[in-house]
Design an enzyme around this catalytic site. Structure first.
Site, short mmCIF file in Angstrom:
data_model
loop_
_atom_site.label_atom_id
_atom_site.label_comp_id
_atom_site.label_asym_id
_atom_site.label_seq_id
_atom_site.Cartn_x
_atom_site.Cartn_y
_atom_site.Cartn_z
N CYS A 2 29.66 37.95 25.78
CA CYS A 2 28.44 38.45 25.78
C CYS A 2 28.37 39.78 25.14
O CYS A 2 29.18 40.06 24.11
CB CYS A 2 28.48 39.25 27.21
SG CYS A 2 28.83 38.11 28.74
N ARG A 27 27.76 35.77 20.46
CA ARG A 27 28.52 36.09 21.43
C ARG A 27 28.49 35.41 22.82
O ARG A 27 29.23 35.53 23.70
CB ARG A 27 28.72 37.59 21.71
CG ARG A 27 28.84 38.44 20.64
CD ARG A 27 28.75 39.93 20.60
NE ARG A 27 29.85 40.27 21.54
CZ ARG A 27 31.07 40.92 21.05
NH1 ARG A 27 31.36 40.83 19.76
NH2 ARG A 27 31.93 41.35 21.95
N TRP A 75 27.31 35.07 27.84
CA TRP A 75 28.32 33.89 28.09
C TRP A 75 28.79 33.78 29.15
O TRP A 75 29.59 34.68 29.89
CB TRP A 75 29.55 33.82 26.92
CG TRP A 75 30.38 32.60 26.84
CD1 TRP A 75 29.78 31.66 26.24
CD2 TRP A 75 31.59 32.46 27.49
NE1 TRP A 75 30.84 30.49 26.37
CE2 TRP A 75 31.76 30.93 27.08
CE3 TRP A 75 32.40 33.02 28.14
CZ2 TRP A 75 33.22 30.41 27.51
CZ3 TRP A 75 33.53 32.68 28.78
CH2 TRP A 75 33.95 31.33 28.11
N ASN A 99 29.70 43.76 29.20
CA ASN A 99 30.44 42.53 28.54
C ASN A 99 31.91 42.58 29.00
O ASN A 99 32.40 43.80 28.76
CB ASN A 99 30.34 42.67 27.12
CG ASN A 99 31.51 42.01 26.21
OD1 ASN A 99 31.99 41.03 26.63
ND2 ASN A 99 31.89 42.50 25.12
N GLY A 100 32.48 41.78 29.77
CA GLY A 100 33.90 41.78 30.32
C GLY A 100 33.76 40.90 31.62
O GLY A 100 32.80 40.55 31.77
N GLU A 479 42.38 21.81 11.45
CA GLU A 479 41.05 22.75 11.05
C GLU A 479 39.87 21.86 11.13
O GLU A 479 38.70 22.00 11.66
CB GLU A 479 41.15 23.50 10.18
CG GLU A 479 40.01 24.46 9.83
CD GLU A 479 39.68 25.40 10.90
OE1 GLU A 479 39.97 25.22 12.04
OE2 GLU A 479 38.28 25.79 10.91
N LYS A 483 36.76 21.49 13.63
CA LYS A 483 35.31 21.84 12.91
C LYS A 483 34.24 20.73 13.49
O LYS A 483 33.40 21.16 13.99
CB LYS A 483 35.35 21.98 11.50
CG LYS A 483 34.71 23.11 10.99
CD LYS A 483 34.91 24.40 10.92
CE LYS A 483 35.40 24.82 12.32
NZ LYS A 483 36.01 26.16 12.26
N GLU A 486 33.98 20.91 17.45
CA GLU A 486 33.36 21.88 18.04
C GLU A 486 31.79 21.96 17.71
O GLU A 486 30.82 22.18 18.67
CB GLU A 486 33.79 23.18 17.18
CG GLU A 486 33.32 24.50 17.49
CD GLU A 486 33.95 25.65 16.81
OE1 GLU A 486 34.34 25.22 15.50
OE2 GLU A 486 33.90 26.61 17.17
N HIS A 502 53.98 5.96 16.18
CA HIS A 502 54.77 6.22 17.25
C HIS A 502 53.74 6.31 18.74
O HIS A 502 54.20 6.90 19.67
CB HIS A 502 55.71 7.63 17.22
CG HIS A 502 56.58 7.55 16.22
ND1 HIS A 502 57.73 6.69 16.22
CD2 HIS A 502 56.56 8.04 14.74
CE1 HIS A 502 58.50 6.65 14.92
NE2 HIS A 502 57.84 7.51 14.26
N LYS A 601 31.33 33.00 20.03
CA LYS A 601 32.04 33.33 18.98
C LYS A 601 33.27 34.34 19.17
O LYS A 601 34.45 34.08 18.54
CB LYS A 601 31.22 34.27 18.04
CG LYS A 601 32.01 34.75 16.76
CD LYS A 601 31.65 33.85 15.45
CE LYS A 601 32.48 33.89 14.30
NZ LYS A 601 32.82 32.80 13.66
O1 M6R Z 1 38.09 35.99 16.55
P1 M6R Z 1 39.07 35.08 16.41
O2 M6R Z 1 39.43 34.77 15.02
O3 M6R Z 1 40.41 35.58 17.30
O4 M6R Z 1 38.79 33.89 17.29
C1 M6R Z 1 39.72 32.80 17.47
C2 M6R Z 1 38.94 31.56 17.91
O5 M6R Z 1 38.20 31.64 19.04
C3 M6R Z 1 38.04 31.12 16.84
O6 M6R Z 1 38.67 30.89 15.42
C4 M6R Z 1 37.47 29.65 17.06
O7 M6R Z 1 38.60 28.45 17.26
C5 M6R Z 1 36.33 29.32 16.07
N1 M6R Z 1 34.93 29.14 16.65
C6 M6R Z 1 36.49 28.04 15.79
O8 M6R Z 1 35.53 27.59 14.67
#
Ligand code: M6R
Length: 606
Positions: A2, A27, A75, A99-100, A479, A483, A486, A502, A601
């Site tokens: 949020c 956010r 969020w 936010n929280g 990674e 990506k 996601e 395996h 994010k």
């Molecule tokens: O802000 P942070 O780097 O701690 O966030 C960690 C993950 O939430 C973040 O890297 C997430 O996996 C990305 N959105 C992936 O692209």
């Protein structure tokens, strides 16, 4: 998660609140809302979905006019995304954005229901808004302090009291909040990009602090109303950095910003051709004293840690354990004062990573954070901090933050390996020289964009994909897989190429494309054998390899080449095609690239 914003000044604030919220949509974007003082009362507008829904609703209905207001982009945690669950919450006397998470909201709700309050939403926030109303005695700061004493959980709050139409109030615990300081206007925001267009100066609100913000006055105190004086911070981020700058999406812009981001991150940490991390307070002697290293992070940042493990162990011969933060905090890890716990986080606010940091500290380990957002909680709570200088990363999918995190992993590995006597000064200088070439080589790698677009067009209809690699290529493929899933919603797995037979190879058919990363020349032939195994089962293979690698035409359907560089350094370069493949797959599928569904994010809840 949020995002919250607030404005007090001389301008009509509705458009300012909307503009500021648009910088915080990363956010969360389940709903948006604003509250504005209008003709002596608090006017609230909110709508489910993205901020654009709220804007259309206001254009076709009522758009509040006023000079004081608060806003929120959500969020969802408690209560589904809906108009009714959207913030702001409250009543005609007290209205808040939050936010929280209020952990004891059920008890508060029961108590308030006994006092005759009724509730319209399923949110935890509404209980807090109504508790403020319950305690309200004409003194807002007293009311806030009394209320927060009853509340368990995390919050960054923007609060409006009907009786005080010239000001907004703010408070925070465990969720970030800044107070932007302008000329005849002041702001609150969850993050710097929201206010950059209006001011670069801001105060960081700390734990358990309350602020009263007026047009020309900001008062900050603790929960006992004791005044607090603060140092003004100045944001160094460029205003344009928070805009798309001609790119269709933030993600593509951020992919293209990697050469500059890496250069800006490594340059201040290299002195006379050698790594120099002393600016973070960690000397080579101190680094040497650690018996073990733990790298703890989430998502992409954890993947950067995986690459870090490979290179630190390879060069410095120090044992490195990589943990997912949400597991680390509950697995009762064995930690001692001889351990260094490295926390990696773009936002510096990720709840699990922050909890892992606190756990490490409680157990006497030293903590080093690698963080992008200056002044964020993780940075402030760590013994040592290395800031990455990626600038604001807006796209939910992390790209430039990842490659700058990798750059720091290299610097750490070189420094530690040299300090431990595992590499000579000459070798260390050679490694540093290779790292200094990386920004230019990333620029060259970006030329594979068209190839990646073509590959994306072949992958976009797949239901599931495999990413394979060995060694550093395996760490990187994690990674690549994250990506893709996601932002394109295509299921994918990353797998150690040698482990396929395996079990997992039984999944491979002509309906499951495989992306093979094979940049480690000592393992190249072995990876090619694994590629042939999947090809023999009908898979379409995309091979990512070095420019000079010899490729058997039978081994791959599509080949994407990265510039020749020593094996140790390939992950930063090979990350680029993986990012671009994910990006174009998402674009071609018509997905919302920068704001993938269900995500935010900054994950400030566990
Ligand atoms: O802000 P942070 O780097 O701690 O966030 C960690 C993950 O939430 C973040 O890297 C997430 O996996 C990305 N959105 C992936 O692209």
């Amino acid at each position: 998660m949020c995002g919250i914003v607030g404005y007090v000044g001389r301008k009509n604030c509705t458009d300012i609140l909307i503009d500021a919220l648009s910088k915080l949509e990363y956010r969360g974007y389940d709903s948006a809302g604003i509250a504005v003082f209008e003709k002596g009362s608090i006017s609230v507008e909110k709508a489910q979905g993205k901020l654009s829904n709220l804007c259309s609703k206001m254009e076709n209905g009522h758009k509040p006019v006023g000079k004081v207001g608060i806003g929120h982009t959500r969020w969802a945690t408690h209560g589904e995304p809906s108009d009714i669950n959207s913030h702001p919450h409250g009543n005609k006397r007290v209205t808040i954005v939050h936010n929280g998470i209020i952990e004891n909201y059920k008890q508060i709700k029961e108590f308030l229901e006994e006092q005759g309050y009724s509730f319209v939403s399923q949110t935890d926030t509404e209980t807090l808004a109504k508790l403020l109303d319950y305690y309200y005695d004409g003194d807002p700061v007293e009311t806030i302090a009394k209320t927060l004493a009853e509340v368990e959980g995390s919050y960054a709050l923007g609060i409006m009291f009907r009786d005080f139409p010239d000001r907004i109030f703010a408070a925070r615990k465990d969720s970030p909040l800044i107070i932007g300081v302008g000329k005849d206007e002041n702001f609150i925001a969850s993050d710097v990009p929201a206010i950059l267009k209006y001011t670069r100066d801001y105060y960081l609100l700390e734990q358990d602090e309350i602020a009263v913000i007026r047009e020309n006055d900001i008062q900050i105190c603790d929960l006992h109303k004791k005044p607090i004086r603060k140092e003004l911070q100045t944001a160094t981020w460029d205003v344009d950095a928070a805009e798309k700058g001609g790119y269709e999406h933030f993600m593509l812009k951020e992919i293209n910003e990697q050469p500059v981001a890496i250069r800006t991150t490594i340059a201040p940490r290299i002195a006379d051709g050698m790594p120099s991390l002393e600016e973070c307070g960690l000397t080579a002697e101190e680094l040497m004293r650690f018996r073990r290293i733990f790298i703890v992070a989430c998502g992409t940042a954890m993947h950067a840690g995986m690459v870090g493990k490979y290179i630190i162990e390879r060069l410095a011969r120090v044992e490195v354990t990589v943990d997912i933060a949400s597991e680390f905090r509950y697995r009762n890890p064995i930690l001692t004062a001889e351990d260094l716990v490295i926390l990696i986080s773009q936002s510096g606010e990720t709840a699990d990573t922050k909890a892992a940091l606190m756990l490490a500290r409680e157990n006497g380990a030293k903590t080093l954070s690698v963080v992008n957002v200056k002044g964020s909680s993780i940075a402030r709570e760590s013994d040592y901090v290395i800031y990455t200088h990626a600038g604001p990363e807006i796209s939910v999918a992390s790209t430039k933050a990842y490659t700058v995190q990798l750059s720091v992993m290299y610097l750490l590995a070189f420094e530690l390996a040299y300090a431990n006597g595992k590499i000579t000064e000459e070798e260390c200088r050679q490694h540093i020289a290779s790292l200094q070439q990386i920004p230019e080589l990333v620029t060259e790698t970006l030329e594979c964009e068209k190839d990646c677009q073509m590959v994306a067009s072949k992958l976009m209809n797949a239901e599931s994909l495999l990413y394979i690699g060995r060694g550093l290529d395996y760490a990187l493929s994690m990674e690549g897989s994250l990506k893709l899933k996601e932002i394109s919603y295509i299921h994918s797995e990353s797998y150690a190429a040698g482990e396929l037979k395996h079990g997992t190879i039984s999944l491979v058919t002509d309906a499951m494309p495989v992306i093979a990363v094979a940049t480690q020349m000592d393992l190249y032939d072995k990876t090619v054998s694994n590629i042939k195994e999947v090809k023999a089962r009908g898979a379409n293979v995309v091979l990512i390899c070095k420019k000079s690698a010899e490729v058997d035409p039978e081994a791959a359907d599509y080949v994407i080449r990265i510039p020749d560089v020593e094996d140790l350094m390939t992950p930063i370069l090979a990350a680029v095609p993986l990012q671009l493949i994910a990006y174009y797959t998402s674009v071609l599928k018509g997905c919302d690239v920068d704001k993938p569904r269900n995500l935010a994010k900054s994950v400030t809840v566990e």
